[in-house]
Design a protein around this motif. Sequence first.
Motif, mmCIF file in Angstrom:
data_model
loop_
_atom_site.group_PDB
_atom_site.id
_atom_site.type_symbol
_atom_site.label_atom_id
_atom_site.label_comp_id
_atom_site.label_asym_id
_atom_site.label_seq_id
_atom_site.Cartn_x
_atom_site.Cartn_y
_atom_site.Cartn_z
ATOM 1 N N TYR A 189 -1.160 8.022 -3.457
ATOM 2 C CA TYR A 189 -2.358 8.643 -2.906
ATOM 3 C C TYR A 189 -3.056 7.717 -1.895
ATOM 4 O O TYR A 189 -3.556 8.175 -0.858
ATOM 5 C CB TYR A 189 -3.337 8.999 -4.038
ATOM 6 N N LEU A 190 -3.072 6.453 -2.196
ATOM 7 C CA LEU A 190 -3.708 5.490 -1.279
ATOM 8 C C LEU A 190 -2.973 5.430 0.048
ATOM 9 O O LEU A 190 -3.593 5.367 1.120
ATOM 10 C CB LEU A 190 -3.734 4.110 -1.929
ATOM 11 N N SER A 191 -1.648 5.466 0.004
ATOM 12 C CA SER A 191 -0.869 5.397 1.237
ATOM 13 C C SER A 191 -1.103 6.618 2.118
ATOM 14 O O SER A 191 -1.136 6.520 3.346
ATOM 15 C CB SER A 191 0.630 5.268 0.917
ATOM 16 N N VAL A 241 1.711 2.877 -3.285
ATOM 17 C CA VAL A 241 0.664 3.591 -4.029
ATOM 18 C C VAL A 241 0.513 4.967 -3.391
ATOM 19 O O VAL A 241 -0.095 5.087 -2.327
ATOM 20 C CB VAL A 241 -0.672 2.826 -3.988
ATOM 21 N N ILE A 284 -3.864 8.344 2.311
ATOM 22 C CA ILE A 284 -5.204 8.271 2.873
ATOM 23 C C ILE A 284 -5.301 7.214 3.961
ATOM 24 O O ILE A 284 -5.890 7.426 5.026
ATOM 25 C CB ILE A 284 -6.240 7.955 1.770
ATOM 26 N N ILE A 285 -4.672 6.060 3.736
ATOM 27 C CA ILE A 285 -4.870 4.906 4.609
ATOM 28 C C ILE A 285 -3.806 4.763 5.687
ATOM 29 O O ILE A 285 -4.107 4.448 6.844
ATOM 30 C CB ILE A 285 -4.925 3.614 3.768
ATOM 31 N N ILE A 337 0.831 -1.207 0.000
ATOM 32 C CA ILE A 337 0.000 0.000 0.000
ATOM 33 C C ILE A 337 0.862 1.252 0.000
ATOM 34 O O ILE A 337 0.532 2.258 -0.636
ATOM 35 C CB ILE A 337 -0.946 0.004 1.217
#
Length: 332
Positions: free
Chosen positions: A325-327, A323, A329-330, A320
């Motif tokens: 943008y995903l990282s 990635v 957010i999460i 994760i």
Amino acid sequence: MSKQKKVLFADYIRATATIGVVCIHAAALYFLQTFGSESWHFINALDGLCRYAVPLFFMLSGMFHINNPKYCWKDFLKKGAKLFLLYMLWQLVYVFVADKPFTIKSLIAPHYHLWFLPVIALMYALTPLFTQWVKKINTITIYIAISFLIGSYALYSNLVIKNISIFSVVGCASYYIMGYLLHQNLVKQNWLDKSKHKLNKYLAIGVTIACWLATAAGTWLLSKGKSVPSEVLYAYAMPNVMLGTMALFSLFSQLETSFTKGLHKPLSSLSNLSFGVYLIHPIFIACCYNTPILASYPIIKCLLTIVVSLLVSWILSWLISKVPYLSKIILK
């Protein structure tokens, strides 16, 4: 302590605490199940050994944030708001994973491990006040005494609001402030200079082991003759947990770089991905626990649950993190 050594010291604490959290959550599933059998003694010892995990996270956070000119109150409010959003996001994830109905209650009542997010968000919001307070405290001894008294009173008063006990919040605030005060005291007293204080490392090891034995043996004694095991000595506000955590924090600050040279890369990796492992690991603990394999061997199954959950969460967090943008957010 140099900036580089301080970062290494923080990495070792964060990585070790991450492993401890996974151990606690895995052992908790077998703590009641094995009670009354020989296997329970191992589970109790393992659980007692890892009681330091969550307090170390709070101490580390307090060490870096309290009285740090790099941050202002707006920064802490932003951090708190982001954690609240993450909390709601992961609440949705675990409501879905557990196949619960989507209700206001299911979204607000924290999943068993997500309570950490709103509490640490509160610590960030209160950091400017903590900063002003620590400037008025002349000695850490006074603060430790106050923490013991307040934590013990709140614990035995059994004050609970919305499934988050008051003693947990008070205890976590105590650790958050103590992380800053203890580190400052270690530097001030030259505890980190091995040429002047050769016995400090052994003292820290001795206190850590003594507190672990007190937790495990005390839990065994308090549980004798009962239908369910006692968890009183597992509470973060209890003196055995608090003293053991302080000793372990001091021990990590004195570790020589050469001693952990071979472990630096994996520990640094786990430290950097610790938040992701924290958020994800309960999914895999549940999967391992619900698997009928090795059901008759709880000790082996518990250890395998820990290893598998840790490694899979670690790898998934690493994927994760790749990635962008995903990282953000999460995981961050």
